[in-house]
Design an enzyme around this catalytic site. Structure first.
Site, PDB file in Angstrom:
ATOM      1  N   GLU A 197      -5.627  -4.768  10.422  1.00  0.00           N
ATOM      2  CA  GLU A 197      -4.580  -3.788  10.670  1.00  0.00           C
ATOM      3  C   GLU A 197      -4.880  -3.015  11.952  1.00  0.00           C
ATOM      4  O   GLU A 197      -5.658  -2.057  11.929  1.00  0.00           O
ATOM      5  CB  GLU A 197      -4.496  -2.799   9.509  1.00  0.00           C
ATOM      6  CG  GLU A 197      -4.159  -3.450   8.190  1.00  0.00           C
ATOM      7  CD  GLU A 197      -3.510  -2.452   7.237  1.00  0.00           C
ATOM      8  OE1 GLU A 197      -2.396  -2.737   6.813  1.00  0.00           O
ATOM      9  OE2 GLU A 197      -4.096  -1.404   6.970  1.00  0.00           O
ATOM     10  N   ASN A 223       0.873  -1.175   0.000  1.00  0.00           N
ATOM     11  CA  ASN A 223       0.000   0.000   0.000  1.00  0.00           C
ATOM     12  C   ASN A 223       0.905   1.218   0.000  1.00  0.00           C
ATOM     13  O   ASN A 223       1.479   1.571   1.028  1.00  0.00           O
ATOM     14  CB  ASN A 223      -0.897  -0.032   1.247  1.00  0.00           C
ATOM     15  CG  ASN A 223      -1.707   1.242   1.406  1.00  0.00           C
ATOM     16  OD1 ASN A 223      -1.795   2.056   0.493  1.00  0.00           O
ATOM     17  ND2 ASN A 223      -2.296   1.421   2.582  1.00  0.00           N
ATOM     18  N   TRP A 224       1.029   1.817  -1.163  1.00  0.00           N
ATOM     19  CA  TRP A 224       1.968   2.940  -1.298  1.00  0.00           C
ATOM     20  C   TRP A 224       1.455   4.223  -0.642  1.00  0.00           C
ATOM     21  O   TRP A 224       2.201   5.174  -0.466  1.00  0.00           O
ATOM     22  CB  TRP A 224       2.242   3.223  -2.779  1.00  0.00           C
ATOM     23  CG  TRP A 224       3.074   2.190  -3.477  1.00  0.00           C
ATOM     24  CD1 TRP A 224       3.497   0.975  -2.989  1.00  0.00           C
ATOM     25  CD2 TRP A 224       3.594   2.289  -4.810  1.00  0.00           C
ATOM     26  NE1 TRP A 224       4.249   0.314  -3.937  1.00  0.00           N
ATOM     27  CE2 TRP A 224       4.323   1.100  -5.066  1.00  0.00           C
ATOM     28  CE3 TRP A 224       3.520   3.259  -5.819  1.00  0.00           C
ATOM     29  CZ2 TRP A 224       4.966   0.861  -6.284  1.00  0.00           C
ATOM     30  CZ3 TRP A 224       4.152   3.024  -7.019  1.00  0.00           C
ATOM     31  CH2 TRP A 224       4.879   1.839  -7.248  1.00  0.00           C
ATOM     32  N   LYS A 225       0.175   4.274  -0.363  1.00  0.00           N
ATOM     33  CA  LYS A 225      -0.448   5.486   0.201  1.00  0.00           C
ATOM     34  C   LYS A 225      -0.170   6.682  -0.724  1.00  0.00           C
ATOM     35  O   LYS A 225      -0.109   6.492  -1.931  1.00  0.00           O
ATOM     36  CB  LYS A 225       0.030   5.712   1.634  1.00  0.00           C
ATOM     37  CG  LYS A 225      -0.144   4.434   2.469  1.00  0.00           C
ATOM     38  CD  LYS A 225       0.075   4.624   3.930  1.00  0.00           C
ATOM     39  CE  LYS A 225      -0.117   3.278   4.626  1.00  0.00           C
ATOM     40  NZ  LYS A 225      -0.041   3.366   6.076  1.00  0.00           N
ATOM     41  N   HIS A 232      -9.490   1.372   4.575  1.00  0.00           N
ATOM     42  CA  HIS A 232      -8.215   1.509   5.285  1.00  0.00           C
ATOM     43  C   HIS A 232      -8.406   2.438   6.483  1.00  0.00           C
ATOM     44  O   HIS A 232      -9.178   3.395   6.423  1.00  0.00           O
ATOM     45  CB  HIS A 232      -7.147   2.069   4.341  1.00  0.00           C
ATOM     46  CG  HIS A 232      -5.787   2.022   4.950  1.00  0.00           C
ATOM     47  ND1 HIS A 232      -5.349   2.990   5.813  1.00  0.00           N
ATOM     48  CD2 HIS A 232      -4.810   1.098   4.877  1.00  0.00           C
ATOM     49  CE1 HIS A 232      -4.129   2.669   6.235  1.00  0.00           C
ATOM     50  NE2 HIS A 232      -3.779   1.521   5.676  1.00  0.00           N
ATOM     51  N   SER A 265       3.224  -2.237  10.181  1.00  0.00           N
ATOM     52  CA  SER A 265       4.675  -2.343  10.369  1.00  0.00           C
ATOM     53  C   SER A 265       5.227  -3.736  10.066  1.00  0.00           C
ATOM     54  O   SER A 265       6.159  -4.195  10.720  1.00  0.00           O
ATOM     55  CB  SER A 265       5.073  -1.890  11.776  1.00  0.00           C
ATOM     56  OG  SER A 265       4.649  -0.557  11.999  1.00  0.00           O
ATOM     57  N   GLY A 297       2.429   2.268  10.629  1.00  0.00           N
ATOM     58  CA  GLY A 297       3.404   3.338  10.455  1.00  0.00           C
ATOM     59  C   GLY A 297       4.106   3.739  11.731  1.00  0.00           C
ATOM     60  O   GLY A 297       4.776   4.765  11.785  1.00  0.00           O
ATOM     61  N   GLU A 339      -6.755   4.774   7.662  1.00  0.00           N
ATOM     62  CA  GLU A 339      -6.520   6.201   7.404  1.00  0.00           C
ATOM     63  C   GLU A 339      -7.757   6.836   6.759  1.00  0.00           C
ATOM     64  O   GLU A 339      -8.069   8.000   6.991  1.00  0.00           O
ATOM     65  CB  GLU A 339      -5.265   6.395   6.530  1.00  0.00           C
ATOM     66  CG  GLU A 339      -4.008   6.176   7.365  1.00  0.00           C
ATOM     67  CD  GLU A 339      -2.848   5.573   6.605  1.00  0.00           C
ATOM     68  OE1 GLU A 339      -2.828   5.628   5.369  1.00  0.00           O
ATOM     69  OE2 GLU A 339      -1.946   5.017   7.272  1.00  0.00           O
ATOM     70  N   GLY A 368       2.798  -1.203   4.245  1.00  0.00           N
ATOM     71  CA  GLY A 368       2.859   0.216   3.914  1.00  0.00           C
ATOM     72  C   GLY A 368       4.294   0.649   3.685  1.00  0.00           C
ATOM     73  O   GLY A 368       4.859   0.475   2.605  1.00  0.00           O
ATOM     74  N   GLY A 369       4.902   1.192   4.723  1.00  0.00           N
ATOM     75  CA  GLY A 369       6.252   1.760   4.633  1.00  0.00           C
ATOM     76  C   GLY A 369       7.252   0.889   3.887  1.00  0.00           C
ATOM     77  O   GLY A 369       7.959   1.368   2.984  1.00  0.00           O
TER      78      GLY A 369
HETATM   79  P1  PGA Z   1       2.732   0.195   7.584  1.00  0.00           P
HETATM   80  O1  PGA Z   1       1.295   0.423   6.887  1.00  0.00           O
HETATM   81  O2  PGA Z   1       3.264  -1.104   7.031  1.00  0.00           O
HETATM   82  O3  PGA Z   1       3.549   1.394   7.169  1.00  0.00           O
HETATM   83  O4  PGA Z   1       2.505   0.122   9.039  1.00  0.00           O
HETATM   84  C1  PGA Z   1       0.419  -0.625   6.680  1.00  0.00           C
HETATM   85  C2  PGA Z   1      -0.850  -0.102   6.079  1.00  0.00           C
HETATM   86  O5  PGA Z   1      -1.291   0.983   6.463  1.00  0.00           O
HETATM   87  O6  PGA Z   1      -1.455  -0.742   5.201  1.00  0.00           O
END
Ligand code: PGA
Length: 249
Positions: free
Chosen positions: A166, A9-11, A94, A212, A172, A96, A233-234
């Site tokens: 999640e 997930n590149w966001k 998600h 993470s 993050g 966010e 994500g990251g």
């Molecule tokens: P993260 O993000 O791996 O940076 O914690 C995961 C996500 O939000 O899908």
């Protein structure tokens, strides 16, 4: 046998040039992956990513979709628009989106139905906040998110859904749920799926862990019996790290 699924997930990261560079670096690294590999890129990178991914084993994903086929919904993208760009997967719900953009279980459900109706695969995200965890509400929260998120979706639709567990406090932050906690909460989510669709569907649905996840903890997490993949994500923004997670499967 279920095929495990690792999705990036590149966001809100990577312009077109960066998209091309990251995908070109990633392709050879993951070409022998045993699991399904997906990258969910920003809308503006979809066309670049589609061309760059041609002939590879990496599937194209988007990060959101609207519930209506078209109309006055400024800033939104329809399922057909994604299909036109050969998108295969789309994230819905998600944390966010839930946290910053007012997504509810009902809007998540509506978005998922529109995506399925257009033939897309859906990654539906659920997860509790830190406060909910600390006050013992995790099971109730993820159960409600799952039941309401899936409401009215037929069994055929469910086959095209992946759930991502999640925990919001792990996203993050560098904090990961312990493998045991992640496993236990995913078992609760599976129970909610069972309630709606029965035992076989609950067994066969793929449920990822996200928050993470990285090359250092993927082995331990993925060794758990309930965890069928990861939403990254990251670490998905670095080809070597994402590939290391993928190849560990
Ligand atoms: P993260 O993000 O791996 O940076 O914690 C995961 C996500 O939000 O899908």
């Amino acid at each position: 046998m279920k095929k495990e699924i690792i999705a990036g997930n590149w966001k809100m990261n990577n312009n077109k040039e960066q998209t091309l560079a990251l995908i070109n670096e990633l392709k050879p690294l993951v070409k022998d992956a045993k699991c399904e590999v997906v990258v969910c890129v920003p809308f503006t990178s979809i066309e670049t990513a589609r061309k760059a991914l041609r002939g590879s084993n990496i599937k194209l994903g988007a990060q959101n979709v609207h519930w209506a086929p078209k109309g006055a919904f400024t800033g939104e993208i329809s399922a057909d628009m994604l299909v036109e760009q050969k998108v295969k997967y789309v994230l819905v719900g998600h944390s966010e989106r839930r946290q910053y953009f007012g997504e509810t279980n009902q809007s998540v459900n509506a978005r998922a139905k529109a995506a399925l109706g257009a033939g897309l695969n859906v990654i539906m995200c659920v997860g509790e906040t830190l406060e909910e965890r600390e006050t013992g509400k995790t099971a109730d929260v993820v159960t409600k998110q799952t039941l309401e998120g899936l409401e009215g979706i037929e069994k055929d639709g469910l086959k095209k859904i992946v759930i991502a567990y999640e925990p919001v406090w792990a996203i993050g932050t560098g904090k990961t749920a312990t493998a045991q906690d992640a496993n236990d909460t995913i078992a609760i989510i599976r129970k909610a799926v069972k309630k709606l669709y029965g035992r076989n569907y609950a067994k066969s649905i793929r449920i990822q862990y996200g928050g993470s996840m990285n090359p250092g903890n993927v082995k331990e997490l993925m060794a758990m019996p309930e965890i069928d993949g990861g939403l990254i994500g990251g670490a998905s923004l670095r080809a070597k790290d994402f590939a290391a997670v993928v190849l560990d499967r």
